[in-house]
Design a protein around this motif. Structure first.
Motif, PDB file in Angstrom:
ATOM      1  N   HIS A 134       0.804  -1.219   0.000  1.00  0.00           N
ATOM      2  CA  HIS A 134       0.000   0.000   0.000  1.00  0.00           C
ATOM      3  C   HIS A 134       0.841   1.275   0.000  1.00  0.00           C
ATOM      4  CE1 HIS A 134      -3.271  -2.798   1.091  1.00  0.00           C
ATOM      5  NE2 HIS A 134      -4.055  -1.879   0.567  1.00  0.00           N
ATOM      6  N   LEU A 135       2.157   1.148  -0.131  1.00  0.00           N
ATOM      7  CA  LEU A 135       3.030   2.321  -0.187  1.00  0.00           C
ATOM      8  C   LEU A 135       3.225   2.799  -1.623  1.00  0.00           C
ATOM      9  CD1 LEU A 135       5.999   1.526   2.236  1.00  0.00           C
ATOM     10  CD2 LEU A 135       4.282   3.316   2.553  1.00  0.00           C
ATOM     11  N   THR A 136       3.445   4.104  -1.779  1.00  0.00           N
ATOM     12  CA  THR A 136       3.917   4.627  -3.057  1.00  0.00           C
ATOM     13  C   THR A 136       5.355   4.169  -3.265  1.00  0.00           C
ATOM     14  OG1 THR A 136       4.754   6.655  -2.049  1.00  0.00           O
ATOM     15  CG2 THR A 136       2.458   6.685  -2.817  1.00  0.00           C
ATOM     16  N   GLU A 137       5.890   4.413  -4.453  1.00  0.00           N
ATOM     17  CA  GLU A 137       7.250   3.957  -4.754  1.00  0.00           C
ATOM     18  C   GLU A 137       8.281   4.559  -3.810  1.00  0.00           C
ATOM     19  OE1 GLU A 137       8.401   1.510  -6.684  1.00  0.00           O
ATOM     20  OE2 GLU A 137       6.261   1.087  -6.816  1.00  0.00           O
ATOM     21  N   ASN A 138       8.054   5.788  -3.373  1.00  0.00           N
ATOM     22  CA  ASN A 138       8.984   6.441  -2.440  1.00  0.00           C
ATOM     23  C   ASN A 138       8.431   6.453  -1.019  1.00  0.00           C
ATOM     24  OD1 ASN A 138      10.896   7.192  -4.502  1.00  0.00           O
ATOM     25  ND2 ASN A 138       9.430   8.762  -5.153  1.00  0.00           N
ATOM     26  N   GLY A 139       7.540   5.521  -0.721  1.00  0.00           N
ATOM     27  CA  GLY A 139       6.856   5.513   0.564  1.00  0.00           C
ATOM     28  C   GLY A 139       7.766   5.169   1.731  1.00  0.00           C
ATOM     29  N   LYS A 140       7.344   5.634   2.897  1.00  0.00           N
ATOM     30  CA  LYS A 140       8.133   5.463   4.116  1.00  0.00           C
ATOM     31  C   LYS A 140       7.208   4.997   5.240  1.00  0.00           C
ATOM     32  CE  LYS A 140      11.431   8.448   4.978  1.00  0.00           C
ATOM     33  NZ  LYS A 140      12.210   9.653   5.420  1.00  0.00           N
ATOM     34  N   ILE A 141       7.740   4.159   6.134  1.00  0.00           N
ATOM     35  CA  ILE A 141       6.988   3.642   7.279  1.00  0.00           C
ATOM     36  C   ILE A 141       7.687   4.053   8.573  1.00  0.00           C
ATOM     37  CG2 ILE A 141       6.171   1.568   8.477  1.00  0.00           C
ATOM     38  CD1 ILE A 141       5.972   0.179   5.789  1.00  0.00           C
ATOM     39  N   TYR A 142       6.872   4.441   9.557  1.00  0.00           N
ATOM     40  CA  TYR A 142       7.345   4.733  10.917  1.00  0.00           C
ATOM     41  C   TYR A 142       6.635   3.778  11.871  1.00  0.00           C
ATOM     42  CZ  TYR A 142       9.052   9.354   9.325  1.00  0.00           C
ATOM     43  OH  TYR A 142       9.700  10.388   8.682  1.00  0.00           O
ATOM     44  N   LEU A 143       7.400   2.964  12.590  1.00  0.00           N
ATOM     45  CA  LEU A 143       6.839   2.055  13.581  1.00  0.00           C
ATOM     46  C   LEU A 143       7.506   2.283  14.930  1.00  0.00           C
ATOM     47  CD1 LEU A 143       6.767  -1.436  11.778  1.00  0.00           C
ATOM     48  CD2 LEU A 143       4.881   0.168  12.026  1.00  0.00           C
ATOM     49  N   ASP A 144       6.713   2.449  15.975  1.00  0.00           N
ATOM     50  CA  ASP A 144       7.255   2.587  17.321  1.00  0.00           C
ATOM     51  C   ASP A 144       7.252   1.236  18.026  1.00  0.00           C
ATOM     52  OD1 ASP A 144       7.372   5.275  16.847  1.00  0.00           O
ATOM     53  OD2 ASP A 144       5.725   5.826  18.186  1.00  0.00           O
ATOM     54  N   LEU A 145       8.394   0.801  18.509  1.00  0.00           N
ATOM     55  CA  LEU A 145       8.495  -0.390  19.336  1.00  0.00           C
ATOM     56  C   LEU A 145       8.709   0.030  20.784  1.00  0.00           C
ATOM     57  CD1 LEU A 145      10.787  -2.744  17.207  1.00  0.00           C
ATOM     58  CD2 LEU A 145       8.317  -2.426  17.068  1.00  0.00           C
ATOM     59  N   ILE A 146       8.044  -0.675  21.705  1.00  0.00           N
ATOM     60  CA  ILE A 146       8.224  -0.382  23.121  1.00  0.00           C
ATOM     61  C   ILE A 146       8.710  -1.636  23.835  1.00  0.00           C
ATOM     62  CG2 ILE A 146       6.577   1.522  23.202  1.00  0.00           C
ATOM     63  CD1 ILE A 146       4.491  -0.405  24.264  1.00  0.00           C
ATOM     64  N   PHE A 147       9.178  -1.459  25.056  1.00  0.00           N
ATOM     65  CA  PHE A 147       9.812  -2.539  25.797  1.00  0.00           C
ATOM     66  C   PHE A 147       9.220  -2.621  27.205  1.00  0.00           C
ATOM     67  CE2 PHE A 147      12.616  -0.666  22.680  1.00  0.00           C
ATOM     68  CZ  PHE A 147      13.032  -1.765  21.955  1.00  0.00           C
ATOM     69  N   PRO A 148       9.145  -3.830  27.775  1.00  0.00           N
ATOM     70  CA  PRO A 148       8.490  -4.016  29.081  1.00  0.00           C
ATOM     71  C   PRO A 148       9.412  -3.657  30.246  1.00  0.00           C
ATOM     72  CG  PRO A 148       9.228  -6.124  28.276  1.00  0.00           C
ATOM     73  CD  PRO A 148       9.595  -5.121  27.205  1.00  0.00           C
ATOM     74  N   THR A 242      11.765   4.086  17.525  1.00  0.00           N
ATOM     75  CA  THR A 242      11.043   4.252  16.258  1.00  0.00           C
ATOM     76  C   THR A 242      11.903   3.739  15.111  1.00  0.00           C
ATOM     77  OG1 THR A 242       9.925   6.229  17.108  1.00  0.00           O
ATOM     78  CG2 THR A 242       9.863   5.877  14.742  1.00  0.00           C
ATOM     79  N   PHE A 243      11.382   2.766  14.376  1.00  0.00           N
ATOM     80  CA  PHE A 243      12.026   2.298  13.164  1.00  0.00           C
ATOM     81  C   PHE A 243      11.451   3.087  11.993  1.00  0.00           C
ATOM     82  CE2 PHE A 243      13.705  -1.221  15.467  1.00  0.00           C
ATOM     83  CZ  PHE A 243      14.758  -1.713  14.707  1.00  0.00           C
ATOM     84  N   VAL A 244      12.328   3.631  11.165  1.00  0.00           N
ATOM     85  CA  VAL A 244      11.932   4.364   9.965  1.00  0.00           C
ATOM     86  C   VAL A 244      12.580   3.644   8.787  1.00  0.00           C
ATOM     87  CG1 VAL A 244      11.852   6.603   8.801  1.00  0.00           C
ATOM     88  CG2 VAL A 244      11.968   6.499  11.315  1.00  0.00           C
ATOM     89  N   PHE A 245      11.774   3.285   7.786  1.00  0.00           N
ATOM     90  CA  PHE A 245      12.313   2.531   6.657  1.00  0.00           C
ATOM     91  C   PHE A 245      11.475   2.782   5.418  1.00  0.00           C
ATOM     92  CE2 PHE A 245       9.721   0.049   9.524  1.00  0.00           C
ATOM     93  CZ  PHE A 245       8.829  -0.638   8.717  1.00  0.00           C
ATOM     94  N   GLU A 246      12.043   2.463   4.271  1.00  0.00           N
ATOM     95  CA  GLU A 246      11.423   2.791   2.983  1.00  0.00           C
ATOM     96  C   GLU A 246      11.162   1.543   2.153  1.00  0.00           C
ATOM     97  OE1 GLU A 246      13.904   5.686   1.112  1.00  0.00           O
ATOM     98  OE2 GLU A 246      13.875   7.033   2.849  1.00  0.00           O
ATOM     99  N   LYS A 247      10.271   1.680   1.193  1.00  0.00           N
ATOM    100  CA  LYS A 247       9.903   0.580   0.304  1.00  0.00           C
ATOM    101  C   LYS A 247      11.083   0.170  -0.578  1.00  0.00           C
ATOM    102  CE  LYS A 247       6.315  -0.664  -3.035  1.00  0.00           C
ATOM    103  NZ  LYS A 247       5.060  -0.243  -3.675  1.00  0.00           N
TER     104      LYS A 247
END
Length: 247
Positions: A134-148, A242-247
């Motif tokens: 569902h990303l455009t060709e130059n799309g980017k994703i931001y995911l936050d990971l947390i820890f216990p 926060t992980f930031v990564f691209e298609k």
């Protein structure tokens, strides 16, 4: 008594969430971080797990176009109410992160404040693959990971929450178990309001930094980087990555 499916927000849990964390409630500076990141990007943003619009509505008010996705019909109903309250418009869809489909392509997909960690570990390859589709060709994703970092098995916290209509919801938060091999915690929340009882089972999965980077590389994402605690250098302990990564 109604027992929700795992990690699901039903009627009472959604009401309590909305009134304890209304739109604009920043958690550890996440709204400020995402506003600063997204205001520099063009195109449509998918917020996966939009909830009540805690983050989406402040972003909309900054002129950022948000498409909201959630698997809770109760939460999406509240989001629609909040959009009207703040005189905002947003496309939204009720759906599962694995199977949702839309013809739209997103410049950016975000999943803030550890929501990704509520996904079953067995499902994350399918979710990430669906995001990628569902990303455009130059799309980017931001995911936050947390820890216990503060999880203590056996802890029970009971309190009363007063709703806006002055009704009382009695809440019992039970930290039940932590599995260091599976990297998983299990919590149960009980909500009682008059004769309505809701049980909310919560499992949270966590990942090592190199482990998660390896997962993204297997899915052929590129330009992977991490950001600690939303760039808040005053917070010395790692709470959010926060992980930031691209298609």
């Amino acid at each position: 008594m109604k027992s929700n499916k795992e990690n699901y927000y039903g009627n009472l849990s959604s009401l309590v969430y909305n009134q304890s964390k209304p739109p604009g409630t920043s958690i550890d500076g996440d709204i400020e971080f995402y506003t600063n990141e997204l205001i520099k990007r063009d195109g449509l943003v998918l917020e996966a797990g939009v909830g009540n619009g805690r983050m989406a509505i402040p972003l909309l008010r900054k002129g950022i176009s948000i498409f909201g996705l959630d698997n809770s019909k109760e939460m999406l109903a509240i989001y629609e109410e909040n959009l009207k309250k703040y005189n905002m418009e947003s496309q939204l869809i009720l759906g599962d992160l694995i199977n949702f489909e839309t013809n739209l392509k997103f410049e950016t997909i975000i999943m803030p404040n550890g929501s990704f960690c509520l996904l079953n570990r067995n499902d994350i390859y399918s979710v990430l693959s669906n995001f990628k589709r569902h990303l455009t060709e130059n799309g980017k994703i931001y995911l936050d990971l947390i820890f216990p970092t503060s999880f203590k098995p056996g802890n029970i916290h009971e309190y009363d929450f007063i709703l806006d209509n002055n009704d009382t919801v009695k809440i019992k938060n039970k930290s039940i178990s932590i599995d260091w091999l599976l990297q998983k915690t299990y919590t149960e929340l009980e909500y009682l309001n008059n004769s309505e009882i809701e049980i909310q089972p919560f499992s949270l999965w966590w990942y090592g930094v190199e482990e998660f980077k390896s997962i993204l590389e297997k899915l052929e994402f590129k330009n992977i980087k991490t950001i600690k605690n939303y760039n808040n250098i005053k917070n010395l302990n790692l709470k959010t990555l926060t992980f930031v990564f691209e298609k």
